[in-house]
Design an enzyme around this catalytic site. Structure first.
Site, PDB file in Angstrom:
ATOM      1  NE  ARG A 108      -0.373  -0.075   4.849  1.00 43.58           N
ATOM      2  CZ  ARG A 108      -1.106   0.010   6.015  1.00 43.58           C
ATOM      3  NH1 ARG A 108      -2.114   0.606   6.061  1.00 43.58           N
ATOM      4  NH2 ARG A 108      -0.410  -0.204   7.118  1.00 43.58           N
ATOM      5  CG  ASP A 140      -7.748  -2.183   2.263  1.00 40.91           C
ATOM      6  OD1 ASP A 140      -6.474  -1.879   2.463  1.00 40.91           O
ATOM      7  OD2 ASP A 140      -8.805  -1.897   2.919  1.00 40.91           O
ATOM      8  N   GLY A 141      -4.744  -2.020   0.184  1.00 41.54           N
ATOM      9  CA  GLY A 141      -4.213  -1.248  -0.403  1.00 41.54           C
ATOM     10  C   GLY A 141      -4.251   0.255   0.281  1.00 41.54           C
ATOM     11  CG  ASP A 267       8.382  -6.622   6.644  1.00 43.24           C
ATOM     12  OD1 ASP A 267       8.686  -7.377   7.952  1.00 43.24           O
ATOM     13  OD2 ASP A 267       7.415  -6.002   6.755  1.00 43.24           O
ATOM     14  CG  ASN A 268       7.982  -2.882   9.444  1.00 42.83           C
ATOM     15  OD1 ASN A 268       7.873  -2.776   8.311  1.00 42.83           O
ATOM     16  ND2 ASN A 268       7.176  -3.452  10.374  1.00 42.83           N
TER      17      ASN A 268
HETATM   18  P1  AMP Z   1       3.066  -3.291   7.957  1.00 45.87           P
HETATM   19  O1  AMP Z   1       3.038  -4.081   9.091  1.00 45.87           O
HETATM   20  O2  AMP Z   1       2.551  -2.209   7.837  1.00 45.87           O
HETATM   21  O3  AMP Z   1       4.853  -2.984   7.990  1.00 45.87           O
HETATM   22  O4  AMP Z   1       3.112  -4.150   6.522  1.00 45.87           O
HETATM   23  C1  AMP Z   1       3.440  -5.887   6.341  1.00 45.87           C
HETATM   24  C2  AMP Z   1       3.233  -5.918   4.975  1.00 45.87           C
HETATM   25  O5  AMP Z   1       1.840  -5.728   4.635  1.00 45.87           O
HETATM   26  C3  AMP Z   1       3.955  -4.910   3.961  1.00 45.87           C
HETATM   27  O6  AMP Z   1       4.152  -5.661   2.674  1.00 45.87           O
HETATM   28  C4  AMP Z   1       2.729  -4.117   3.624  1.00 45.87           C
HETATM   29  O7  AMP Z   1       2.793  -3.441   2.369  1.00 45.87           O
HETATM   30  C5  AMP Z   1       1.396  -4.943   3.618  1.00 45.87           C
HETATM   31  N1  AMP Z   1       0.211  -4.391   3.987  1.00 45.87           N
HETATM   32  C6  AMP Z   1      -0.170  -3.862   5.388  1.00 45.87           C
HETATM   33  N2  AMP Z   1      -1.350  -3.135   5.023  1.00 45.87           N
HETATM   34  C7  AMP Z   1      -1.954  -3.305   3.992  1.00 45.87           C
HETATM   35  C8  AMP Z   1      -2.931  -3.070   3.247  1.00 45.87           C
HETATM   36  N3  AMP Z   1      -3.771  -2.391   3.937  1.00 45.87           N
HETATM   37  N4  AMP Z   1      -3.238  -3.178   1.936  1.00 45.87           N
HETATM   38  C9  AMP Z   1      -2.042  -3.900   1.379  1.00 45.87           C
HETATM   39  N5  AMP Z   1      -0.812  -4.251   1.904  1.00 45.87           N
HETATM   40  C10 AMP Z   1      -0.817  -4.158   3.131  1.00 45.87           C
HETATM   41 MG    MG Z   2       6.149  -2.819   6.927  1.00 42.11          MG
END
Ligand code: AMP
Ligand code: MG
Length: 500
Positions: A108, A140-141, A267-268
């Site tokens: 997203r 959902d992006g 990944d963070n």
């Molecule tokens: P995060 O926990 O936000 O660091 O996200 C972990 C992974 O999930 C990353 O690859 C994000 O791009 C993906 N991601 C998180 N939330 C969404 C969302 N609402 N739609 C699509 N991808 C998501």
């Molecule tokens: Mg992330």
């Protein structure tokens, strides 16, 4: 670079938002394996600007007068491309909560520009929440306004605290409902970073058996971000050492201000040692070393006091990903230096927080014992116990400081501390301590108040008021002391989860 995409110059949108930026599509020098080119989705019927940040705009030589331009608002929501740059989503993988998660990527997020400013610094302009990408998986992006406000405020708070971080340029409401536990207002956050490359980028190519891509990416990062190492014998080793050092220093900075990230998945983790991907983070209120800010983190893997060890674990995962590039004994030796680097970096910060100058025997124990006393009896307020330490020699100061503690041990510690200060009289001490012990951090209750003001009352100006404090967190802000206070009744344990 040999894999440079020869069509890169041909397919950049000429029309779009054009504030006179010098576009430098540096990431496009990498082969197409690293990204998917795609336009933003144009989420929602038409965006509304919630806030734009003059400090971050200055990084792009952008005149804040542009915030009133509808083209700016459209551009920072993905409704209008930025002239000269074809947007792209990056692919990466990662370890989540200790397990290999396979391919992740910008699900997203979308890189909508890379700008070279007048100081020749490169800044990625990335939209978060601007729609689906090939890496969206089940998502959902979208991003919700609530978590975008948190990231917007916190990245600026960290910058104000002098801790390396991505920045926030703008926040727009999409006027589209987004389904989470309930339907919430959607938003797009525009963030800036010298690079959004993560440990997980390297892991992706390593674990897919593509060591040549790991090498390309390492050299790309060195060229763009560690140019001093270019052309040096053993540049990969020196670079990995720099990443280890930066990461150790970053975590020392977090521990010193009482910041818990909450989702330290690989990944963070920024390859530049920046705080990134703000989710269910939290600043400590009452000091609890085992504080878990992420309510989805049932095992406490990312508890506050585990962050230094988790960062080491994450660097180990990065080292594995670099094992085709750097000999394993060298990787081990460099990784072995992490703990000492962290300890030194943290000790240096603690000395500053206590106002200690030239080292004296027992200083380390004095600092450690303060943290131990702070943790007892329900916990002293982490931020204020340090902030008020600068005033213990003033009339009434010792009493005010002791009021943060439930334990009589605090008075004994204070006696030792005053004896230590007497060894080294310094009229500039209090001022120096106030430059490292913030008065204002983004407490959860403050973030929540901002969210309520924006979402329930349409009071966007609340963000201005809070940003002023967070961007100058070491200053006194007469009339705004309430925002430095521990959580009021009913706002002590606000739940924050990964769902954003
Ligand atoms: P995060 O926990 O936000 O660091 O996200 C972990 C992974 O999930 C990353 O690859 C994000 O791009 C993906 N991601 C998180 N939330 C969404 C969302 N609402 N739609 C699509 N991808 C998501
Ligand atoms: Mg992330």
């Amino acid at each position: 670079m040999s894999h440079a995409d020869p069509t890169a110059a041909l397919d950049r949108p000429a029309a779009g938002f054009a504030p006179g930026w010098r576009i430098d599509a540096s990431y496009r020098k990498l082969p197409g394996d690293f990204y998917t080119l795609m336009p933003a989705e144009k989420v929602g019927p038409g965006p509304v600007l919630v806030h734009a940040n003059a400090e971050a705009a200055a990084l792009l030589d952008l005149d804040p007068a542009v915030f009133g331009d509808p083209d700016f608002v459209a551009a920072v929501t993905g409704h209008l491309p930025i002239a000269g740059f074809q947007p792209l989503a990056m692919v990466y993988s990662g370890h989540q909560f200790g397990n290999w998660a396979g391919q992740l990527g910008d699900g997203r997020a979308l890189l909508v520009a890379q700008v070279r400013n007048a100081r020749r610094e490169l800044w990625d302009v990335q939209l978060k929440g601007a729609g689906m990408t090939p890496y969206s998986r089940m998502g959902d992006g979208r991003a919700v306004l609530r978590s975008c406000i948190r990231e917007y405020l916190c990245s600026e708070a960290m910058a104000g605290l002098g801790i390396p971080t991505t920045r926030a340029l703008a926040l727009t409401a999409t006027r589209e409902g987004v389904r989470r536990e309930q339907v919430e207002p959607g938003a797009v956050l525009t963030r800036l970073s010298p690079s959004h490359i993560r440990f997980g980028h390297f892991e992706h190519f390593h674990h897919n058996g593509r060591p040549e891509m790991v090498a390309l990416l390492a050299d790309h990062v060195i060229t763009e971000h560690f140019p001093d190492l270019l052309g040096r014998e053993g540049r990969h080793e020196a670079w990995f050492r720099a990443v280890v050092d930066r990461t150790a220093d970053l975590i020392a900075g977090w521990q010193a201000v009482g910041f818990a990230h909450g989702v330290m998945n690989t990944d963070n983790m920024s390859i530049l040692g920046l705080t990134m991907d703000y989710g269910p983070f939290g600043f400590l209120d009452a000091f609890d070393p085992g504080f878990i800010c992420n309510h989805s983190d049932h095992g406490g893997r990312y508890a506050f006091d585990r962050q230094p060890a988790v960062a080491h674990w994450n660097l180990h995962a990065l080292a594995v990903a670099l094992s085709s590039l750097i000999p394993v004994p060298v990787l081990k030796e460099v990784l072995g230096g992490y703990e000492a680097r962290f300890a030194e970096s943290f000790a240096m910060r603690m000395r500053g927080k206590l106002g200690l100058g030239a080292p004296v025997e027992g200083d380390g124990a004095l600092a450690a014992d303060l943290l131990a006393v702070m943790a007892r009896g329900g916990g002293a307020d982490y931020t204020l116990a340090f902030r008020d330490l600068a005033t213990v020699e003033e009339a009434g100061g010792a009493e005010r400081w002791l009021a943060h503690f439930a334990e009589a041990e605090a008075a004994r510690w204070l006696g030792r501390y005053r004896a230590r200060l007497a060894v080294e009289p310094d009229p500039g001490r209090a001022a120096a301590m106030n430059r490292v012990n913030p008065k204002y951090v983004l407490r959860n209750w403050v973030a929540e108040s901002a969210i309520r003001a924006v979402q329930q009352e349409g009071d966007f100006a609340m963000l201005d008021r809070i940003l002023v404090l967070l961007q100058a967190p070491f200053d006194e802000h007469p009339g705004f002391e309430d925002y430095a206070a521990p959580p009021p009744a009913g706002m002590q344990d606000l739940s924050v989860s990964c769902s954003s």
